[in-house]
Design an enzyme around this catalytic site. Structure first.
Site, PDB file in Angstrom:
ATOM      1  N   GLY A  17      -0.239   4.895  -0.651  1.00 52.67           N
ATOM      2  CA  GLY A  17      -1.300   5.483   0.180  1.00 52.67           C
ATOM      3  C   GLY A  17      -0.755   6.590   1.066  1.00 52.67           C
ATOM      4  O   GLY A  17       0.417   6.959   0.997  1.00 52.67           O
ATOM      5  N   GLY A  28       0.848  -1.208   0.000  1.00 53.92           N
ATOM      6  CA  GLY A  28       0.000   0.000   0.000  1.00 53.92           C
ATOM      7  C   GLY A  28       0.867   1.234   0.000  1.00 53.92           C
ATOM      8  O   GLY A  28       0.531   2.270   0.594  1.00 53.92           O
ATOM      9  N   ILE A  31      -1.617  -7.558  -3.652  1.00 53.76           N
ATOM     10  CA  ILE A  31      -1.165  -8.456  -2.571  1.00 53.76           C
ATOM     11  C   ILE A  31      -1.936  -9.780  -2.574  1.00 53.76           C
ATOM     12  O   ILE A  31      -1.597 -10.696  -1.832  1.00 53.76           O
ATOM     13  CB  ILE A  31      -1.272  -7.791  -1.178  1.00 53.76           C
ATOM     14  N   LYS A  54     -10.057  -5.350  10.369  1.00 51.08           N
ATOM     15  CA  LYS A  54      -8.906  -4.897  11.162  1.00 51.08           C
ATOM     16  C   LYS A  54      -8.798  -5.695  12.463  1.00 51.08           C
ATOM     17  O   LYS A  54      -7.721  -6.162  12.832  1.00 51.08           O
ATOM     18  CB  LYS A  54      -9.012  -3.393  11.470  1.00 51.08           C
ATOM     19  N   TYR A  61     -14.663  -3.051   7.242  1.00 48.59           N
ATOM     20  CA  TYR A  61     -13.268  -2.642   7.458  1.00 48.59           C
ATOM     21  C   TYR A  61     -12.847  -2.847   8.922  1.00 48.59           C
ATOM     22  O   TYR A  61     -11.784  -3.410   9.213  1.00 48.59           O
ATOM     23  CB  TYR A  61     -13.147  -1.168   7.053  1.00 48.59           C
TER      24      TYR A  61
HETATM   25  C1  AKB Z   1     -11.255   5.353   7.827  1.00 47.80           C
HETATM   26  O1  AKB Z   1     -11.934   6.372   8.029  1.00 47.80           O
HETATM   27  O2  AKB Z   1     -11.696   4.320   7.339  1.00 47.80           O
HETATM   28  C2  AKB Z   1      -9.816   5.376   8.260  1.00 47.80           C
HETATM   29  C3  AKB Z   1      -9.657   4.866   9.648  1.00 47.80           C
HETATM   30  C4  AKB Z   1     -10.208   5.635  10.787  1.00 47.80           C
HETATM   31  O3  AKB Z   1      -9.079   3.831   9.838  1.00 47.80           O
HETATM   32  N1  AKB Z   1      -9.282   6.703   8.162  1.00 47.80           N
END
Ligand code: AKB
Length: 339
Positions: free
Chosen positions: A13, A10, A55, A158, A154
């Site tokens: 980024g 990444g 990746i 994580k 997301y």
């Molecule tokens: C997002 O807004 O998805 C990112 C984060 C807070 O991980 N900037």
């Protein structure tokens, strides 16, 4: 002899830009960088090799294992919270299967080298999920183990990858007779929203902070997608890079956990607007809350407790709110858009 390198995924980024410039300028590191998009010319010069690729491409990663002694991995590639909600399954592939590929690569490298490979993983405040705005407003500084019920793909990715890092560090192939020990040295940081003077984020939900600032500096009207009272923790990009570098350098025996919160300041969207208007008095900043994105922000903590990072590896941000704007963001952004 294979070349000893640091691998950065990444790379193009937001964090990649700051990290590559820092490692290249300050440490003279041999950097191998990967991204699905071409690498900006400004940071290309710091890399011994740039690979444009995915990746998820096992062949590509396999070739890197064969060519280099990868000592440290900064695995920055991911699909951020807002973008991930438009195609959750694709996000899962990149965020989870991509991370799994890198963890496997790290493990394989460690076997060849006979020593652990360091794996630096930027996690996020998205790993938290507070059940209501009332709870968010009364929660205070949230600790790493609290409210880990994320509502976004997301955030779930994580949190799960933090657990994968723990698994690959401590329990990988735990039933195998030839089980290798200490092959991975996994270290994760839960970052707040990040604000950079050099880059504008895309696809995140904390993006209203940096978007507001960059729009004002360019004289572009901005409609903020959260309510004025929305509050999240934020940090200036140089502090995010510093956190990664310091955690990488910390002696393993000092680290009492694998995942650490870090933070600096926690303004509301209205307070951010005031600061931006102070610097760009003519700026047109209005509020047009997007209910679903607001819902995501409401599920993230207003502040996090980073006392474990402070205690274990001496974490302390260089930029509080005032210094971040006065000494870093505003001068650099004004210069950037004046060009
Ligand atoms: C997002 O807004 O998805 C990112 C984060 C807070 O991980 N900037």
């Amino acid at each position: 002899m294979r070349k000893e390198v640091v691998l950065i995924t990444g790379a193009n980024g937001e964090i990649g830009h700051g990290l590559i410039e820092y490692l290249g300028e300050t440490c003279g590191m041999q950097i191998v960088a990967i991204d699905v998009v071409p690498l900006d010319e400004s940071i290309r010069k710091y890399c011994v090799r740039f690979v444009q690729g995915d990746i998820l491409d096992g062949m590509l990663l396999g070739r890197l294992v064969a060519e280099y002694d990868i000592r440290t991995i900064y695995h920055l590639a991911s699909i951020l919270s807002t973008k991930a909600e438009y195609n959750p399954e694709a996000a899962h592939r990149v965020n989870v299967e991509g991370t799994l590929n890198l963890l496997r690569l790290a493990n394989e490298q460690a076997q060849w080298q006979g020593q652990p490979v360091k794996f630096l993983y930027p996690s996020s405040i998205a790993a938290y999920g507070l059940p209501s705005l009332e709870v968010k407003n009364s929660a205070g500084k949230v600790k790493e183990q609290d409210f880990c019920n994320p509502t976004t793909m997301y955030g779930i990715n994580k949190l799960y990858c933090e657990h994968l890092g723990r698994y690959y560090s401590n329990h990988y192939r735990q039933l195998a007779a030839d089980r290798a020990r200490n092959s991975l040295d996994f270290r994760a940081i839960r970052f707040p929203g990040l604000i950079s003077a050099q880059t504008v984020p895309t696809g995140g939900t904390s993006d209203y902070g940096p978007e507001m600032l960059h729009a004002a500096a360019q004289g572009i009207p901005y409609a903020c997608f959260v309510r004025p009272d929305a509050r999240l923790p934020f940090m200036a990009m140089p502090d995010a890079v510093k956190a990664l570098i310091e955690l990488e350098a910390a002696p393993r025996e000092k680290l009492s956990q694998l995942v650490y919160n870090v933070t600096s300041f926690s303004p509301s969207a209205a307070e951010l607007r005031e600061i931006v208007l102070g610097a760009f008095p003519g700026a047109e900043i209005t509020f047009a809350p997007h209910a679903a994105r607001q819902g995501i922000v409401d599920s993230w903590p207003a502040d996090v407790d980073d006392s474990a990072a402070r205690r274990d590896w001496g974490w302390k941000p260089d930029y509080d709110q005032e210094r971040a704007f006065k000494e870093y963001l505003l001068p650099a952004i004004i210069q950037r858009y004046q060009k």
